[in-house]
Design a protein around this motif. Structure first.
Motif, mmCIF file in Angstrom:
data_model
loop_
_atom_site.group_PDB
_atom_site.id
_atom_site.type_symbol
_atom_site.label_atom_id
_atom_site.label_comp_id
_atom_site.label_asym_id
_atom_site.label_seq_id
_atom_site.Cartn_x
_atom_site.Cartn_y
_atom_site.Cartn_z
ATOM 1 N N ASP A 64 0.753 -0.884 0.084
ATOM 2 C CA ASP A 64 0.250 0.396 -0.022
ATOM 3 C C ASP A 64 0.608 1.414 0.149
ATOM 4 O O ASP A 64 0.932 2.497 -1.048
ATOM 5 C CB ASP A 64 -0.756 0.156 0.902
ATOM 6 N N VAL A 65 1.890 1.388 0.449
ATOM 7 C CA VAL A 65 2.932 2.211 0.750
ATOM 8 C C VAL A 65 3.158 2.596 -0.496
ATOM 9 O O VAL A 65 3.148 3.594 -1.046
ATOM 10 C CB VAL A 65 3.781 2.156 1.681
ATOM 11 N N ARG A 66 3.884 1.668 -1.253
ATOM 12 C CA ARG A 66 4.490 1.606 -2.685
ATOM 13 C C ARG A 66 3.076 2.398 -3.493
ATOM 14 O O ARG A 66 3.655 2.899 -4.292
ATOM 15 C CB ARG A 66 5.421 1.254 -3.227
ATOM 16 N N GLY A 67 2.022 1.395 -3.412
ATOM 17 C CA GLY A 67 1.099 2.159 -4.638
ATOM 18 C C GLY A 67 0.753 3.195 -4.319
ATOM 19 O O GLY A 67 0.940 4.674 -5.562
ATOM 20 N N LEU A 68 1.248 4.309 -2.659
ATOM 21 C CA LEU A 68 0.736 5.437 -2.820
ATOM 22 C C LEU A 68 2.164 5.914 -3.160
ATOM 23 O O LEU A 68 2.316 7.388 -3.336
ATOM 24 C CB LEU A 68 0.522 5.993 -0.964
ATOM 25 N N GLN A 69 3.435 5.817 -3.313
ATOM 26 C CA GLN A 69 4.225 6.356 -3.534
ATOM 27 C C GLN A 69 4.617 6.855 -5.288
ATOM 28 O O GLN A 69 4.304 7.657 -5.252
ATOM 29 C CB GLN A 69 5.455 5.697 -2.968
ATOM 30 N N ASP A 70 3.746 5.599 -5.624
ATOM 31 C CA ASP A 70 3.873 5.572 -7.146
ATOM 32 C C ASP A 70 2.516 6.997 -7.079
ATOM 33 O O ASP A 70 2.408 7.405 -8.715
ATOM 34 C CB ASP A 70 3.214 4.559 -8.044
ATOM 35 N N ARG A 71 1.578 7.225 -7.229
ATOM 36 C CA ARG A 71 0.765 7.504 -6.876
ATOM 37 C C ARG A 71 0.992 9.626 -6.312
ATOM 38 O O ARG A 71 0.225 10.661 -6.446
ATOM 39 C CB ARG A 71 -0.291 7.893 -6.002
ATOM 40 N N GLY A 72 2.527 9.809 -5.595
ATOM 41 C CA GLY A 72 3.092 10.812 -5.746
ATOM 42 C C GLY A 72 3.026 10.956 -3.746
ATOM 43 O O GLY A 72 4.064 12.320 -3.416
ATOM 44 N N LEU A 73 3.230 10.112 -3.130
ATOM 45 C CA LEU A 73 3.504 10.179 -2.019
ATOM 46 C C LEU A 73 4.944 10.785 -1.462
ATOM 47 O O LEU A 73 5.669 9.089 -2.029
ATOM 48 C CB LEU A 73 2.435 9.161 -0.774
ATOM 49 N N THR A 74 5.668 11.405 -0.936
ATOM 50 C CA THR A 74 6.964 11.289 -0.118
ATOM 51 C C THR A 74 6.372 10.345 1.482
ATOM 52 O O THR A 74 5.811 11.046 1.843
ATOM 53 C CB THR A 74 7.268 13.293 -0.363
ATOM 54 N N VAL A 75 7.712 9.767 1.505
ATOM 55 C CA VAL A 75 7.048 8.868 2.749
ATOM 56 C C VAL A 75 8.512 10.041 3.907
ATOM 57 O O VAL A 75 9.849 9.447 3.493
ATOM 58 C CB VAL A 75 7.485 7.944 2.603
ATOM 59 N N ASP A 76 8.260 10.080 4.960
ATOM 60 C CA ASP A 76 9.734 10.734 6.180
ATOM 61 C C ASP A 76 9.534 9.989 7.207
ATOM 62 O O ASP A 76 8.527 9.432 7.851
ATOM 63 C CB ASP A 76 9.876 11.903 6.432
ATOM 64 N N ALA A 77 10.986 8.985 7.606
ATOM 65 C CA ALA A 77 11.142 8.314 8.232
ATOM 66 C C ALA A 77 12.146 9.466 9.599
ATOM 67 O O ALA A 77 13.327 9.930 9.283
ATOM 68 C CB ALA A 77 11.915 7.255 8.708
ATOM 69 N N CYS A 78 11.700 9.538 10.693
ATOM 70 C CA CYS A 78 12.648 10.408 11.896
ATOM 71 C C CYS A 78 14.107 9.619 12.006
ATOM 72 O O CYS A 78 13.889 8.664 12.134
ATOM 73 C CB CYS A 78 11.465 10.094 13.074
ATOM 74 N N GLY A 79 14.950 10.532 12.155
ATOM 75 C CA GLY A 79 15.737 10.055 12.153
ATOM 76 C C GLY A 79 16.039 9.433 13.813
ATOM 77 O O GLY A 79 17.398 8.964 13.890
#
Lengths: 116, 116, 116
Positions: free
Chosen positions: B61-76
């Motif tokens: 699901d995450v990949r599908g949203l990324q393909d639609r333009g979502l940026t995903v940030d993880a906290c360092g």
């Protein structure tokens, strides 16, 4: 201050009745404290939708807040995906296409956002 | 509207898979409703980080949203304190120094904030 | 950047000690990352109020963050409705008339909002 900056959207997507009671108290406090020139709008989606359906244990409290100026929005996406007819919403509830998108649109108009 | 006002950051710091599924639905709704000119960015920290690790039940699901333009940030900070190697993050996830600080920085740039 | 845009309000209305510990970590991260020119203010109301009362298991952590510049606000409505005397608040805590309204007021002043 321009008209566009005089509102606040309050975000509810949780289903517990105790949470609903708490959010309704918060809304009363906002109406008391910010005064009539500030628009106060509750946006409900997901599991929160029960608050706005006929038979909600909080229907009288919702009506009392509406009488004081509260606007109540139900998420159209939630209604569709849960197969809930609009006729089951409490009187005066407004259907917005997407609850989360509406929260973004209001902030772009200069409104504050509160997520209790 | 200037470029600086065309984004929304979505805040996730909870660990329950049901919450993750709900937030992913919210992100899909934002992408559907706000259109391609609005940047949508998910910021994950604390207990939410599992969503972005290899083996996450929601990785497709995450990949599908990324393909639609979502940026995903993880906290360092979360990665450091939980001793998680960056290599364990899902493909395309970006590491920001501090998730909570990033939420502030985006709002200063004019982005809206939503915390489902 | 004008003075009005250099702050962030952090919203706490939950009562679990584990949540309190997590929010205090978030506040430390904000102070570390955003630098001394950014005001960081914690607004506590409802079930969250225990964090700010004498005997809180986190009182030392709160003091440490205050020493680093954190402002801590307690909701006057919560104190009244729970019959809590102001004298029971941790040293340095400020009483605001309404926690939720204060979150709106700060955003109108250009502050960012984070609800962990």
């Amino acid at each position: 201050m321009t008209e566009s900056s005089t509102g606040v959207v309050v975000h509810l997507d949780e289903g517990e009745p105790a949470k609903h009671a708490s959010v309704l108290r918060n809304l009363g406090n906002l109406l008391d404290t910010l005064g009539p020139q500030t628009r106060v709008e509750l946006v409900v989606h997901g599991a929160g939708i029960d608050l706005l359906l006929e038979g909600s244990p909080h229907s009288e409290d919702v009506r009392g807040l509406q009488d004081r100026g509260l606007t109540v929005d139900a998420c159209g996406n939630t209604l569709s995906s849960a197969n809930i007819a609009r006729e089951r919403l409490l009187p005066g509830a407004v259907v917005v296409p997407s609850g989360v998108a509406h929260l973004v649109i209001r902030q772009r108009e200069g409104w504050a956002y509160v997520r209790p």
